[in-house]
Design a protein around this motif. Structure first.
Motif, short mmCIF file in Angstrom:
data_model
loop_
_atom_site.label_atom_id
_atom_site.label_comp_id
_atom_site.label_asym_id
_atom_site.label_seq_id
_atom_site.Cartn_x
_atom_site.Cartn_y
_atom_site.Cartn_z
N SER A 175 48.25 48.43 40.35
CA SER A 175 47.91 47.37 41.29
C SER A 175 46.48 47.48 41.77
O SER A 175 45.78 46.47 41.97
CB SER A 175 48.87 47.39 42.48
OG SER A 175 50.21 47.21 42.06
N VAL A 185 43.71 44.52 41.49
CA VAL A 185 43.00 44.00 42.66
C VAL A 185 41.48 44.12 42.48
O VAL A 185 40.72 43.29 43.00
CB VAL A 185 43.45 44.76 43.92
CG1 VAL A 185 42.58 44.43 45.12
CG2 VAL A 185 44.91 44.43 44.23
N PRO A 227 38.59 40.99 40.26
CA PRO A 227 37.64 39.97 40.74
C PRO A 227 36.29 40.55 41.15
O PRO A 227 35.24 39.99 40.82
CB PRO A 227 38.37 39.35 41.93
CG PRO A 227 39.82 39.58 41.66
CD PRO A 227 39.87 40.92 41.00
N THR A 228 36.30 41.68 41.88
CA THR A 228 35.04 42.30 42.28
C THR A 228 34.27 42.80 41.07
O THR A 228 33.03 42.73 41.03
CB THR A 228 35.30 43.45 43.26
OG1 THR A 228 36.11 42.99 44.34
CG2 THR A 228 34.00 44.00 43.81
N TRP A 254 39.93 30.86 43.81
CA TRP A 254 40.78 32.05 43.61
C TRP A 254 39.95 33.32 43.55
O TRP A 254 40.38 34.39 44.03
CB TRP A 254 41.58 31.89 42.31
CG TRP A 254 40.70 31.72 41.09
CD1 TRP A 254 40.23 30.54 40.58
CD2 TRP A 254 40.18 32.76 40.25
NE1 TRP A 254 39.46 30.76 39.48
CE2 TRP A 254 39.40 32.13 39.25
CE3 TRP A 254 40.30 34.14 40.25
CZ2 TRP A 254 38.75 32.86 38.26
CZ3 TRP A 254 39.65 34.87 39.26
CH2 TRP A 254 38.88 34.22 38.28
N LEU A 255 38.73 33.23 43.00
CA LEU A 255 37.87 34.40 42.92
C LEU A 255 37.34 34.79 44.30
O LEU A 255 37.34 35.97 44.68
CB LEU A 255 36.71 34.14 41.96
CG LEU A 255 35.74 35.30 41.73
CD1 LEU A 255 36.47 36.50 41.16
CD2 LEU A 255 34.62 34.88 40.78
N SER A 263 40.21 36.19 46.34
CA SER A 263 40.60 37.53 45.87
C SER A 263 39.62 38.59 46.36
O SER A 263 40.03 39.67 46.79
CB SER A 263 40.67 37.55 44.34
OG SER A 263 41.62 36.62 43.87
N GLY A 294 40.46 41.53 48.96
CA GLY A 294 40.49 42.80 48.25
C GLY A 294 40.54 44.03 49.13
O GLY A 294 41.39 44.91 48.94
N LEU A 342 43.99 44.53 50.67
CA LEU A 342 44.99 44.93 49.67
C LEU A 342 44.77 46.37 49.22
O LEU A 342 45.74 47.12 49.03
CB LEU A 342 44.91 43.99 48.46
CG LEU A 342 45.34 42.54 48.73
CD1 LEU A 342 45.11 41.69 47.48
CD2 LEU A 342 46.80 42.48 49.14
#
Length: 369
Positions: free
Chosen positions: A60, A64, A67-68, A259-260, A263, A267, A270
């Motif tokens: 996970s 996560v 995106p970064t 979405w980016l 996220s 981040g 999460l």
């Protein structure tokens, strides 16, 4: 260097034994030190076919971080494209392929020494750690030479799983913990390695580094402009802030990349939650190896020390949770420069809350076991 083979401390027959005499059973050896209270189990356990894996928390964390990492790839490409478009493409590809380098032994050693503030153990420290580490890895079915033990000069009862093959033990833990509790701490860190939390976190941090560096530079630049207290500086800072907000709105909605943006914004929250889950899994791993009671004692002791007022007999130094790698060198119990008293209290409260959650979960695991 820093490796402790299974025969390094307990495989040799003491020189005091005479001809025909045999070494006493491991569990009945006399205790040479007051802290030597670790019960060594007899018998041989086979090494596991797989020395490490990837559990749900590690997987996970990688998801996560995607995106970064994409933004980091864009940052690297744009920066080098200012010199040459071809150089921008080559630099982005090379950076994308550079991830496995952080798991090379020499690179890991440089990270441990210069970013985390670790050192190799002295011969006396290596002897003690070798005995404890051998027992922990033998119970786990792990080759002790797979990982290296390093020392951290930090004022907390803790150890750190770093990079792909390094376990760092604090000098404070060596001085204050008996062997049984030291083994519990090492078993917890071995759980991080076996579960893949360490290498997944290091890989995620590596690929997020360009994006986070660019973000810090932007924040520092805007802060410097607003702190000038001059009309020109404040005006430039305001214009840049509006431009950034407009760019994000266009990127998120006009280009359908919401979405980016979402996220990346979510981040850190999460990742913090996943780190907590990884701690619970590593605690459960230590319980499975038979070190649950000892680990619970360590957590309760550190929790009481962090909750005690400054200057009290219990210790009184607040416990500061180390940031994700690359770690900031220096004593973990020393507040970072620039932290206000309110921020310090919030960090300390968060750390205490984390301890309380781990203690509750660990007690639940021991009750179920």
């Amino acid at each position: 260097m820093g490796r402790f083979p299974a025969t390094s401390t307990s495989g040799a027959v003491p020189a005091s034994l005479g001809p025909g005499e045999s070494e006493p059973p491991r569990a009945s050896r006399p205790t040479a030190r007051p802290e030597n209270d670790l019960v060594l189990q007899s018998g041989r356990k086979h090494m596991k076919a797989y020395q490490r894996g990837m559990d749900g928390a590690a997987f996970s964390q990688l998801v996560v971080a995607v995106p970064t990492a994409l933004i980091s790839l864009l940052v690297v490409g744009i920066v080098f494209s200012l010199v040459s478009p071809l150089l921008g493409v080559v630099a982005a590809v090379l950076w994308l392929l550079s991830g496995p380098l952080v798991f090379q032994r020499r690179v890991e050693g440089a990270i441990a020494r210069h970013l985390i503030g670790m050192r190799h153990p002295t011969p006396a420290e290596a002897e003690r750690l070798g005995t404890v580490w051998e027992e922990v890895t033998r119970r786990a079915g792990v080759d002790p030479a797979t990982y290296e033990l390093w020392i951290q000069e930090r004022a907390e009862l803790n150890a750190t799983a770093a990079a792909g093959h390094i376990v760092g033990v604090t000098r404070h833990a060596l001085d204050r913990l008996p062997d049984s509790r030291l083994a519990a701490v090492l078993a917890h860190e071995l759980g991080h390695h076996v579960g893949g939390h360490t290498w997944a976190g290091m890989l995620a941090e590596w690929y997020a580094l360009p994006a986070r560096t660019a973000g810090r530079w932007i924040v520092l630049g805007l802060t410097a402009l607003f702190r000038t207290k001059k009309f020109a500086g404040i005006a430039c800072g305001g214009c840049l802030s509006l431009f950034i907000v407009q760019f994000l709105l266009i990127f998120a909605f006009t280009e359908s990349m919401w979405w980016l943006v979402l996220s990346v914004a979510a981040g850190p929250v999460l990742i913090t939650w996943l780190n907590h889950r990884a701690e619970f899994r590593a605690d459960a791993y230590a319980v499975g190896l038979g070190f649950g009671d000892e680990l619970l004692e360590v957590l309760e002791t550190e929790h009481r020390a962090g909750a005690a007022p400054a200057g009290s007999p219990q210790g009184g130094q607040p416990y500061f949770v180390p940031p994700p790698p690359p770690y900031v060198p220096g004593p973990a119990a020393t507040p970072r420069p620039g932290l206000t008293p309110d921020t310090t209290r919030l960090v300390t409260k968060a750390a205490h809350t984390k301890f309380e959650a781990r203690i509750r979960q660990l007690r639940h695991n021991l009750a179920d076991g």
